[in-house]
Design an enzyme around this catalytic site. Structure first.
Site, PDB file in Angstrom:
ATOM      1  N   CYS A 120       0.836  -1.208   0.000  1.00 37.85           N
ATOM      2  CA  CYS A 120       0.000   0.000   0.000  1.00 37.85           C
ATOM      3  C   CYS A 120       0.872   1.260   0.000  1.00 37.85           C
ATOM      4  O   CYS A 120       0.654   2.185  -0.776  1.00 37.85           O
ATOM      5  CB  CYS A 120      -0.933  -0.034   1.217  1.00 37.85           C
ATOM      6  SG  CYS A 120      -2.134   1.300   1.254  1.00 37.85           S
ATOM      7  N   CYS A 121       1.908   1.275   0.868  1.00 43.04           N
ATOM      8  CA  CYS A 121       2.811   2.435   0.903  1.00 43.04           C
ATOM      9  C   CYS A 121       3.557   2.586  -0.429  1.00 43.04           C
ATOM     10  O   CYS A 121       3.793   3.705  -0.884  1.00 43.04           O
ATOM     11  CB  CYS A 121       3.838   2.278   2.027  1.00 43.04           C
ATOM     12  SG  CYS A 121       3.264   2.764   3.657  1.00 43.04           S
ATOM     13  N   CYS A 203      -0.949   8.208   7.524  1.00 41.71           N
ATOM     14  CA  CYS A 203      -2.310   8.005   7.030  1.00 41.71           C
ATOM     15  C   CYS A 203      -3.245   7.604   8.176  1.00 41.71           C
ATOM     16  O   CYS A 203      -2.821   7.005   9.161  1.00 41.71           O
ATOM     17  CB  CYS A 203      -2.315   6.907   5.978  1.00 41.71           C
ATOM     18  SG  CYS A 203      -1.428   7.352   4.488  1.00 41.71           S
ATOM     19  N   CYS A 206      -3.289   4.011   9.600  1.00 42.22           N
ATOM     20  CA  CYS A 206      -2.005   3.497  10.092  1.00 42.22           C
ATOM     21  C   CYS A 206      -1.381   4.404  11.145  1.00 42.22           C
ATOM     22  O   CYS A 206      -0.161   4.351  11.370  1.00 42.22           O
ATOM     23  CB  CYS A 206      -1.033   3.306   8.926  1.00 42.22           C
ATOM     24  SG  CYS A 206      -1.669   2.221   7.645  1.00 42.22           S
ATOM     25  N   CYS A 229       7.691   4.201   5.819  1.00 39.35           N
ATOM     26  CA  CYS A 229       6.855   3.952   4.644  1.00 39.35           C
ATOM     27  C   CYS A 229       7.668   3.451   3.449  1.00 39.35           C
ATOM     28  O   CYS A 229       7.101   2.883   2.517  1.00 39.35           O
ATOM     29  CB  CYS A 229       6.098   5.216   4.254  1.00 39.35           C
ATOM     30  SG  CYS A 229       7.179   6.594   3.860  1.00 39.35           S
TER      31      CYS A 229
END
Ligand code: SF4
Length: 233
Positions: A120-121, A203, A206, A229
């Site tokens: 995702c990162c 985010c 997270c 990240c």
């Protein structure tokens, strides 16, 4: 535009700069970056505090500043971004993944961050940033030693061979006290969440608040063996 410089040249400039500018102020480091790299230097700004943008506005306002918009930021972070734009007068460009949050969910399933935060990162932060850095010779970051992402950052000016860019961190040696003093003197915009138990803000899914005594980084990717990240790898 000035030329994209060779890896050998960038390595040499970084090594020389690290020696020549040892102990230099953040202002002097930014002025050096502007002079050395001209229109091929770019800055990134997270919206925890706007110290780097404030310094750039004072010293070298032509340096472009970018904000990586993951689509998952807190409302407070996006509001801070707008205040920083207004207060500094800088053109802060938002960059983001070509894949919207919805498209990502369709492709990888919902809430990828809960199953594979590294991927995702990579999609939402690392690749969009690398795309914007690719055309530049130098990158100004707001990293401070001991904060998220600085594990490998021991130099103020270093050649990043993976990204083929000179990475400059003018605030690397600033303590919390240094930051607070600069912020008070220059009315630096600070994300209001900082005073609500969020010393490190990423985010929404997270990031959690930390309690007194906890490491300031422990509120990021809680429950995962992940501390950064990937932007600074
Ligand atoms: Fe995704 Fe979380 Fe990384 Fe944001 S911090 S890009 S939501 S994994």
């Amino acid at each position: 535009m000035t030329e994209r410089r060779s890896p050998e040249d960038l390595l040499s400039v970084a090594d020389r700069g690290e020696l020549d500018l040892a102990g230099a102020s953040a202002e002097d480091l930014i002025a050096w970056a502007a002079q050395e790299f001209g229109d091929r230097v770019i800055a990134t700004q997270s919206m925890v505090n706007a110290a780097l943008s404030t310094l750039i506005a004072i010293v070298a306002p032509d340096i472009p500043v970018v904000f990586v918009d993951t689509g998952y930021h807190f409302a407070e972070t996006m509001e801070t971004l707008e205040r920083v734009r207004t207060q500094t007068g800088l053109t802060i460009v938002s960059v983001s993944s070509p894949l919207s949050v919805e498209e990502q969910s369709e492709q990888f399933g919902p809430d990828l961050w809960s199953r594979n935060p590294d991927l995702c990162c990579s999609i939402r932060k690392v690749r969009p940033l690398e795309a914007v850095l690719a055309g530049h010779n130098a990158w100004l970051t707001g990293l401070r030693r001991g904060t998220v992402g600085t594990v490998r950052d021991t130099r103020t000016i270093a050649y990043d061979s993976k990204k083929n860019i000179v990475k400059i961190s003018p605030l690397l040696d600033w303590s919390d006290t240094d930051l607070a003093a600069f912020a008070a003197e220059h009315a630096v915009e600070i994300n209001p969440m900082v005073s609500q138990g969020f010393p490190s803000i990423g985010c929404r899914p997270c990031t959690r608040p930390v309690v007194p005594g906890e490491d300031s980084r422990s509120g990021r990717w809680s429950g995962f063996d992940k501390t950064e990240c990937g932007i600074h790898r």
